[in-house]
Design an enzyme around this catalytic site. Structure first.
Site, PDB file in Angstrom:
ATOM      1  N   GLU A 176      88.273 106.241  41.451  1.00 48.82           N
ATOM      2  CA  GLU A 176      88.709 107.598  41.142  1.00 48.82           C
ATOM      3  C   GLU A 176      88.439 108.599  42.269  1.00 48.82           C
ATOM      4  O   GLU A 176      87.651 109.543  42.103  1.00 48.82           O
ATOM      5  CB  GLU A 176      88.029 108.077  39.850  1.00 48.82           C
ATOM      6  CG  GLU A 176      88.314 107.186  38.656  1.00 48.82           C
ATOM      7  CD  GLU A 176      87.881 107.814  37.322  1.00 48.82           C
ATOM      8  OE1 GLU A 176      87.310 108.919  37.341  1.00 48.82           O
ATOM      9  OE2 GLU A 176      88.137 107.204  36.281  1.00 48.82           O
ATOM     10  N   GLU A 371      89.407 100.848  33.652  1.00 46.87           N
ATOM     11  CA  GLU A 371      88.529 101.552  32.706  1.00 46.87           C
ATOM     12  C   GLU A 371      89.367 102.082  31.559  1.00 46.87           C
ATOM     13  O   GLU A 371      90.442 102.652  31.770  1.00 46.87           O
ATOM     14  CB  GLU A 371      87.836 102.771  33.332  1.00 46.87           C
ATOM     15  CG  GLU A 371      86.686 102.448  34.226  1.00 46.87           C
ATOM     16  CD  GLU A 371      86.006 103.697  34.785  1.00 46.87           C
ATOM     17  OE1 GLU A 371      86.051 104.760  34.126  1.00 46.87           O
ATOM     18  OE2 GLU A 371      85.443 103.586  35.879  1.00 46.87           O
TER      19      GLU A 371
HETATM   20  C1  FCB Z   1      85.429 107.848  34.533  1.00 49.08           C
HETATM   21  C2  FCB Z   1      84.349 107.310  35.443  1.00 49.08           C
HETATM   22  C3  FCB Z   1      83.292 106.522  34.743  1.00 49.08           C
HETATM   23  C4  FCB Z   1      82.948 107.078  33.387  1.00 49.08           C
HETATM   24  C5  FCB Z   1      84.173 107.388  32.582  1.00 49.08           C
HETATM   25  C6  FCB Z   1      83.900 107.939  31.208  1.00 49.08           C
HETATM   26  O1  FCB Z   1      86.009 108.968  35.099  1.00 49.08           O
HETATM   27  O2  FCB Z   1      84.921 106.502  36.446  1.00 49.08           O
HETATM   28  O3  FCB Z   1      82.189 106.434  35.599  1.00 49.08           O
HETATM   29  O4  FCB Z   1      82.088 108.126  33.498  1.00 49.08           O
HETATM   30  O5  FCB Z   1      84.994 108.274  33.286  1.00 49.08           O
END
Ligand code: FCB
Length: 466
Positions: A176, A371
């Site tokens: 990110e 994620e």
């Molecule tokens: C993302 C992050 C991760 C976590 C999630 C909830 O932006 O990459 O580390 O905090 O959000």
């Protein structure tokens, strides 16, 4: 034909492709603890979390989920889940404490043991090089707005690759970069907490450059079988109405939220509209000849982190803003509907939209959901159970959206649930729980939540029922 057509039968009605990767994800600063052990130096998150008022309750990652000392126990949890892959990150200040020079043997040893144990457990190691914990010394020298940081990153990538390149299945350069650049240097809600529109754009460019340089360093050091990737938190942005003003607001967020990374990395160029939108902020003279070519070093897949969609209208957003060049044209609108404990809307449709957009925009690039997950108010009941039906529903809906995207022809190769463990949720500290394994922080006791049992069944079946 999609990847779904060629699978044997199982008990699942929404079956995923045979070789679909089922994983969980974590990040170093959020789980490791051992902040001052074995030569690790402070990162920007150590400094930031020690600065009063920055992190809820003054929480820090000093101990976190104590994974540094409980790594074997945590791998045993993953074996129980049956995951095929584990996505973790390396702490740069553990591997190369000052961000310069030789690697720290003890720091690297931890990742050697981790990857060895994963391989022994039959779990593919998926290593992220940068999940936001920049060595403080590099921030003191200018941080990501400074070009030199990109070269430091490539050197560190080379050190990591030399040490564990023989066992890592997939390398992710950055996690990110939008958050690192725009929350770190724009709105300042993440470390290092700086607020400057130009700095946030410079940081974004140097992160793209760092990514490309690291891809080159990795390719030179790891076996040809290792995959190299990048993870973006692409914004599933929707215009509130179809008016030209609202559509333009959505375009602006797409430019500074998505295409600022997608275009350099996959097309070797900056989005023209972004350069126009940001003309009052910068002339982009910090982009040197060849940088965009470097950023576009070919990669093997794209990781997407998705939590919720974003709805915008014409208007303006509060300062300091993470939306350099768009802040006076865009307002973010809350939408009705269910929300998680982060107050993020629950809307799996956004994930399907994103995956289809990437199917169309990046043909031939395999996609991985690196994620996805949700925070809820979890607690262990008197019998020791952690009931989290909302999380199960959230995960089920999002996995169904991934399945639908695959049916629609998106080449999605895997899904990593965020997160294996409750952990340090950045500016929210320990107040938000994303784990499918509950962590009682005072005792560090780990307990499977209902969602962990559910995910284990999904993996065993290769898909969803009903
Ligand atoms: C993302 C992050 C991760 C976590 C999630 C909830 O932006 O990459 O580390 O905090 O959000």
């Amino acid at each position: 034909m999609t990847a779904l057509d060629a699978r044997p039968r199982s008990g699942a009605t929404l079956r995923f492709p045979e070789r679909f990767r089922w994983g969980t994800a974590t990040a170093a600063y959020q789980i490791e603890g051992a902040a001052a052990e074995d030569g690790r130096t402070p990162s920007i998150w150590d400094t930031f979390s020690r600065t009063p008022g920055r992190v809820r309750n003054g929480d820090t990652g000093d101990i976190a989920a104590d994974h540094y000392h409980r790594m074997s126990e945590d791998i045993a949890l993953m074996r129980r889940l049956g995951v095929t892959d584990y996505r973790f990150s390396l702490a740069w200040p553990r591997v190369q404490p000052t961000g310069r020079g030789p690697a720290a043997r003890k720091g690297l040893d931890f990742y050697r043991r981790l990857t060895d144990e994963l391989c022994r457990a039959g779990i593919r190691p998926v290593a992220t090089l940068y999940h936001w914990d920049l060595p403080q010394e590099l921030e003191d020298a200018g941080g990501w707005p400074d070009r030199e940081t990109a070269y430091r990153f490539a050197e560190y990538a080379g050190l990591a690759a030399e040490a564990i390149g023989d066992r890592v299945a997939t390398w992710t350069t950055l996690n990110e970069p939008w958050c690192a650049a725009f929350l770190g240097y724009g709105s300042g809600v993440h470390a290092p907490g700086r607020t400057g529109a130009v700095d946030s754009l410079r940081a974004a460019h140097h992160l793209n450059l760092a990514h490309g340089l690291a891809v080159q360093a990795l390719r030179g050091a790891v076996p040809g079988t290792a995959e190299v990737s990048l993870t973006l938190n692409l914004h599933a942005v929707r215009a509130r109405t179809g008016t030209p003003q609202d559509l333009d607001a959505a375009r602006r967020i797409d430019a500074v939220g998505n295409r600022i990374f997608l275009d350099p990395v996959f097309r070797g160029r900056l989005p023209e509209d972004l350069v126009g939108d940001t003309a009052a902020v910068t002339d982009w003279a910090f982009v040197r000849d060849g940088d965009l070519r470097t950023a576009a070093a070919p990669i093997d897949s794209l990781g997407i982190n998705y939590y919720s969609p974003t709805t915008v209208t014409a208007g303006s957003s509060p300062a300091p803003s993470p939306w350099a060049g768009a802040e006076r044209h865009v307002r973010f609108v809350p939408v009705p509907g269910p929300r998680t404990a982060m107050d993020w809307p629950v809307d799996a449709g956004g994930l399907h939209e994103l995956l289809l957009r990437l199917r169309d925009d990046l043909p031939g690039v395999p996609l991985v959901v690196t994620e996805n997950g949700a925070a809820y108010e979890d607690y262990a009941d008197p019998s020791g159970q952690v009931r989290d039906p909302e999380r199960v529903e959230y995960l089920r809906a999002h996995l169904a959206a991934v399945h639908r995207a695959i049916e629609d022809g998106a080449d999605v190769r895997g899904y990593f649930l965020w997160s294996l463990l409750d952990n340090f949720e950045w500016a929210y500290g320990y107040s938000k729980r994303f784990g499918i394994v509950h962590v009682d922080f005072p005792t560090q006791r780990r307990t499977f939540k209902d969602s962990a049992h559910w995910y284990a069944e999904v993996i065993a079946r290769g898909g969803l029922t009903g």
